[in-house]
Design an enzyme around this catalytic site. Sequence first.
Site, PDB file in Angstrom:
ATOM      1  N   LYS A  39       0.703  -1.197   0.000  1.00  0.00           N
ATOM      2  CA  LYS A  39       0.011  -0.186   0.119  1.00  0.00           C
ATOM      3  C   LYS A  39       0.736   1.155   0.002  1.00  0.00           C
ATOM      4  O   LYS A  39       1.991   1.343   0.345  1.00  0.00           O
ATOM      5  CB  LYS A  39      -0.811   0.082   1.284  1.00  0.00           C
ATOM      6  CG  LYS A  39      -2.042  -1.035   1.289  1.00  0.00           C
ATOM      7  CD  LYS A  39      -2.901  -1.198   2.365  1.00  0.00           C
ATOM      8  CE  LYS A  39      -4.170  -1.981   2.358  1.00  0.00           C
ATOM      9  NZ  LYS A  39      -5.018  -2.069   3.451  1.00  0.00           N
ATOM     10  N   HIS A  91      -7.063 -13.513   2.676  1.00  0.00           N
ATOM     11  CA  HIS A  91      -6.399 -12.944   3.736  1.00  0.00           C
ATOM     12  C   HIS A  91      -6.197 -13.970   4.985  1.00  0.00           C
ATOM     13  O   HIS A  91      -5.559 -13.568   6.066  1.00  0.00           O
ATOM     14  CB  HIS A  91      -7.436 -11.761   4.000  1.00  0.00           C
ATOM     15  CG  HIS A  91      -6.933 -10.511   4.513  1.00  0.00           C
ATOM     16  ND1 HIS A  91      -5.826  -9.748   3.540  1.00  0.00           N
ATOM     17  CD2 HIS A  91      -6.755  -9.961   5.551  1.00  0.00           C
ATOM     18  CE1 HIS A  91      -5.514  -8.790   4.209  1.00  0.00           C
ATOM     19  NE2 HIS A  91      -5.908  -8.780   5.459  1.00  0.00           N
ATOM     20  N   ARG A 149      -2.978 -14.707   5.631  1.00  0.00           N
ATOM     21  CA  ARG A 149      -2.257 -13.588   6.235  1.00  0.00           C
ATOM     22  C   ARG A 149      -2.152 -13.485   7.971  1.00  0.00           C
ATOM     23  O   ARG A 149      -1.484 -13.503   8.465  1.00  0.00           O
ATOM     24  CB  ARG A 149      -2.633 -12.248   5.488  1.00  0.00           C
ATOM     25  CG  ARG A 149      -1.981 -10.853   5.935  1.00  0.00           C
ATOM     26  CD  ARG A 149      -2.185  -9.859   5.009  1.00  0.00           C
ATOM     27  NE  ARG A 149      -2.159  -8.503   5.797  1.00  0.00           N
ATOM     28  CZ  ARG A 149      -0.877  -8.130   5.401  1.00  0.00           C
ATOM     29  NH1 ARG A 149       0.016  -8.129   4.928  1.00  0.00           N
ATOM     30  NH2 ARG A 149      -0.702  -6.696   5.937  1.00  0.00           N
ATOM     31  N   HIS A 155       2.558  -3.148   7.888  1.00  0.00           N
ATOM     32  CA  HIS A 155       1.999  -2.235   8.783  1.00  0.00           C
ATOM     33  C   HIS A 155       2.331  -0.877   9.416  1.00  0.00           C
ATOM     34  O   HIS A 155       3.572  -1.067   9.793  1.00  0.00           O
ATOM     35  CB  HIS A 155       1.269  -2.943  10.307  1.00  0.00           C
ATOM     36  CG  HIS A 155       0.190  -3.995   9.792  1.00  0.00           C
ATOM     37  ND1 HIS A 155       0.040  -5.005  10.905  1.00  0.00           N
ATOM     38  CD2 HIS A 155      -0.603  -4.345   8.949  1.00  0.00           C
ATOM     39  CE1 HIS A 155      -0.731  -5.872  10.416  1.00  0.00           C
ATOM     40  NE2 HIS A 155      -1.302  -5.368   9.290  1.00  0.00           N
TER      41      HIS A 155
END
Length: 302
Positions: A173, A244, A247, A270
């Site tokens: 991201k 996910h 993950r 993160h």
Amino acid sequence: MSLIDDGIQAFLDAMGVEIGLAHNTLLAYRRDLDKFSHFLKLKGIDEPGSVTRDILTDFIASLQEIGLSPRSVVRATVSTRLFFKFLVAEGILKDDPARDLPAGKLWRELPSILSEEQVERLLTAPDPSTPLGIRDRALLECLYATGARVSELCTLEAGNVHLDESFIRVRGKGNKERLIPLGEQAISAFRRYLGEVRPALEKTPRNEVFLSKNGRPLGRDRVWQIVQEYCKQAGIDGSLAHPHTLRHCFATHMLEHGADIRTVQEMLGHVDIATTQVYTHVSMDRLRSVVADFHPRSRNKK
């Protein structure tokens, strides 16, 4: 359709495919964000960049004024915050007007995960005697070995897979890159796929690692379907059948085996360690369960 509505649809699509949220949760997000979109239209606002902190505060106040329950107001606030966080992560907005919007402390859900035995069943479900089975084994091993998001897996390029050095480079991201180590089993699965299968799948030169039988890069929807198919084969609950989940498993199993939370934070990409700390809560729940089942002074003992 306004730019706000376009953004809401993109957000819901991402939450459904990449995060794998339940249908009812997506419907709740839809209802909350439809209220938000309607509120903005009444104010003549049709693009996310025109939304300010004051406008968001007015929106929350309007929900209270129409008599929504405190829980519903908190949920709508959370939905709005997640929506703007998504827009920033996607590069649609530079600044997040909802960043400091109070969200309350209701409505926190811990991620659902598989046991290590279930993960093993899932990873070994693909048929190793078929080309697509070899590809799918490498794909599943990569998801679990790295904790990568499905979007990162789909855009992973062959030049960023470094098997001799035991790591991959992913673009996450905010277009940020990070390095993630690979374990022996993931490396072995990668070597077989890249050496035996991918050259035959690559009809025209492609950078992406994971290709379909037609030679096109796998999309998020197809990866989700692949995980779902193998979860069914492995006898795993369908509610956990999304990329996910692996993950979540990566993070939780790493912490349960003694990994440092800062290391896990870095590998997951993160920005805020508070996002990673949710996995310590999952681990603690498991520890409590172990104590309850096996400690001689546990009240569960007969």
